[in-house]
Enzyme design. Structure first.
Site, mmCIF file in Angstrom:
data_model
loop_
_atom_site.group_PDB
_atom_site.id
_atom_site.type_symbol
_atom_site.label_atom_id
_atom_site.label_comp_id
_atom_site.label_asym_id
_atom_site.label_seq_id
_atom_site.Cartn_x
_atom_site.Cartn_y
_atom_site.Cartn_z
ATOM 1 N N GLY A 138 0.786 -1.270 -0.057
ATOM 2 C CA GLY A 138 0.033 0.086 -0.076
ATOM 3 C C GLY A 138 0.790 1.309 0.046
ATOM 4 N N PHE A 139 0.329 2.445 -0.116
ATOM 5 C CA PHE A 139 1.042 3.719 0.105
ATOM 6 C C PHE A 139 1.994 3.842 0.992
ATOM 7 C CE2 PHE A 139 -0.207 7.778 1.946
ATOM 8 C CZ PHE A 139 0.741 8.487 1.566
ATOM 9 N N ILE A 140 1.286 3.689 2.422
ATOM 10 C CA ILE A 140 2.106 3.826 3.554
ATOM 11 C C ILE A 140 3.003 2.595 3.746
ATOM 12 C CG2 ILE A 140 2.150 4.546 5.881
ATOM 13 C CD1 ILE A 140 -0.518 5.552 5.782
ATOM 14 N N ASP A 168 0.354 -8.823 1.590
ATOM 15 C CA ASP A 168 -0.551 -7.873 0.844
ATOM 16 C C ASP A 168 -1.443 -8.586 -0.078
ATOM 17 O OD1 ASP A 168 -1.873 -5.673 -0.859
ATOM 18 O OD2 ASP A 168 -0.226 -4.230 0.468
ATOM 19 N N GLY A 172 -3.666 -2.025 -2.236
ATOM 20 C CA GLY A 172 -2.231 -2.018 -2.418
ATOM 21 C C GLY A 172 -1.904 -2.111 -3.898
ATOM 22 N N LEU A 222 -0.471 -2.972 9.062
ATOM 23 C CA LEU A 222 -0.963 -1.891 8.008
ATOM 24 C C LEU A 222 -2.279 -2.364 7.330
ATOM 25 C CD1 LEU A 222 2.005 -0.828 8.838
ATOM 26 C CD2 LEU A 222 1.842 0.875 6.859
ATOM 27 N N THR A 245 -12.435 -7.023 7.048
ATOM 28 C CA THR A 245 -10.990 -7.017 6.731
ATOM 29 C C THR A 245 -10.457 -6.396 7.958
ATOM 30 O OG1 THR A 245 -11.356 -6.569 4.575
ATOM 31 C CG2 THR A 245 -9.161 -5.963 5.265
ATOM 32 N N TYR A 293 -16.085 2.340 10.070
ATOM 33 C CA TYR A 293 -14.902 2.405 9.872
ATOM 34 C C TYR A 293 -14.347 2.749 11.165
ATOM 35 C CZ TYR A 293 -10.178 3.512 8.155
ATOM 36 O OH TYR A 293 -8.858 3.725 8.240
#
Ligand code: UDP
Length: 322
Positions: free
Chosen positions: A10-12, A31, A36, A76, A95, A149
């Site tokens: 993913g991004f982070i 992942d 991602g 993450l 998830t 969320y």
């Protein structure tokens, strides 16, 4: 050290993996490439100390194997982005809660230190600004999808603290506030890549609501530095820390800055929330982190301001377009 990074494509997660490798660690990424992207880590493949497994964090057998192979875990992997949360409510909850349950369970079984990434969303619509870690979480009704969320992430935090309290599982929780930088996609709603893409394309910049709502944006490189430090600080275990940047900007001001930065002739278009999202959406008006606690623990001081964030994202998106 060998670390597992769930959500490492993913991004982070991809920036974190890069940082860990740069510091001489070995990295195993887990992942499922749902949000991602393989391109985020393609440049790391082939390195002797880097490995990727494409599978879901909701699969207990895989998670157990991965946790067993490493000495510490950065968790993450998560459903991400307001748009996805509103459009896929079941997957979001499954998830977040199921994945974290797996990670914590096996970290407890194999006694692996674990860092759990949570979110400023858990503060909900609290009006007590800035948000400090001990403040109440003010969550809306269960009929409004967005709050699922926040609640799911808050439940993850409760579960982590429960493991800490019952068996002293070495766990630390990081609440991330609007993290931005290269590789973030606008596909799931994130405002900065969306605005910059719109500005570069000369399309209207779409401000939801009246644009008076504000956010504080942190550069991903500041954030991943803090994640590594928190993991390496035993005194931080069993506790929760905000990570972000306290520089506040309204979304309308942000749109104007993006227009100037991209030299664009884009108009700024106000879009009512009812048009931007399916029913079940409610925005937060302000969200500012209190960073005193994390500063005391790891001397965290973000070094990149909003101008630098916008420059870095623009540079990346400009390259993508050419
Ligand atoms: N937003 C906007 N236009 C967009 C995307 C987002 O005005 O195209 C607004 C959104 O309503 C919110 C802020 O920008 O007030 C930040 O949204 P984002 O989804 O990036 O993160 P959030 O803080 O809501 O998790």
């Amino acid at each position: 050290m060998k670390y597992l990074v769930t959500g490492g494509a993913g991004f982070i997660g991809s920036h974190l993996s890069e940082r860990l490798l740069a510091e001489g660690h070995r990295v195993l990424v887990l992942d499922d490439l749902s949000t991602g992207r393989y391109e985020n880590i393609a440049h790391l493949e082939g390195r002797a100390n880097f490995e990727v497994r494409v599978a879901s964090v909701t699969d207990p057998a895989i998670v157990e194997r991965c946790v067993n192979e490493v000495e510490g875990v950065f968790h993450l992997a998560s459903a991400v982005g307001v748009k996805l949360v509103v459009d896929q409510p079941v997957k979001t909850i499954e998830t977040i809660v199921g994945g974290t349950d797996n990670v914590l369970k096996f970290c407890a079984r194999y006694r692996r230190p674990v860092l759990l990434t949570s979110t400023s969303e858990v503060y909900g619509k609290s009006e007590k600004i800035p948000f400090a870690e001990g403040d109440d979480c003010v969550i809306g009704p269960t009929t409004t999808r967005r709050w699922a969320y926040a609640c799911a992430k808050a439940l993850d935090e409760f579960l982590a603290m429960a493991h800490w309290n019952e068996s002293r599982l070495p766990v630390v929780i990081a609440r991330l506030f609007n993290t931005v930088g290269p590789r973030q996609t606008g596909r799931y709603g994130m405002v900065i890549p969306r605005f910059i893409e719109q500005g570069l394309a000369g399309e209207p910049i779409t401000v939801f609501g009246d644009g008076t709502q504000s956010r504080c944006f942190a550069h991903v490189l500041d954030v991943v530095g803090a994640l590594v430090k928190l993991m390496e600080t035993p005194a931080a275990r069993g506790d929760v820390f905000n990570i972000g940047n306290a520089e506040e900007v309204t979304i309308l001001q942000l749109a104007e800055r993006v227009r100037t930065l991209t030299g664009s002739k884009s108009t700024i278009r106000l879009v009512p929330y009812s048009q931007a999202f399916a029913a079940g959406f409610e925005d937060m008006v302000r969200r500012v982190p209190d960073l005193a606690k994390v500063r005391r623990m790891i001397d965290y001081r973000p070094t990149r301001n909003l101008d630098q964030i916008l420059d870095d994202v623009r540079a990346e998106l400009t390259t993508d377009r050419t």
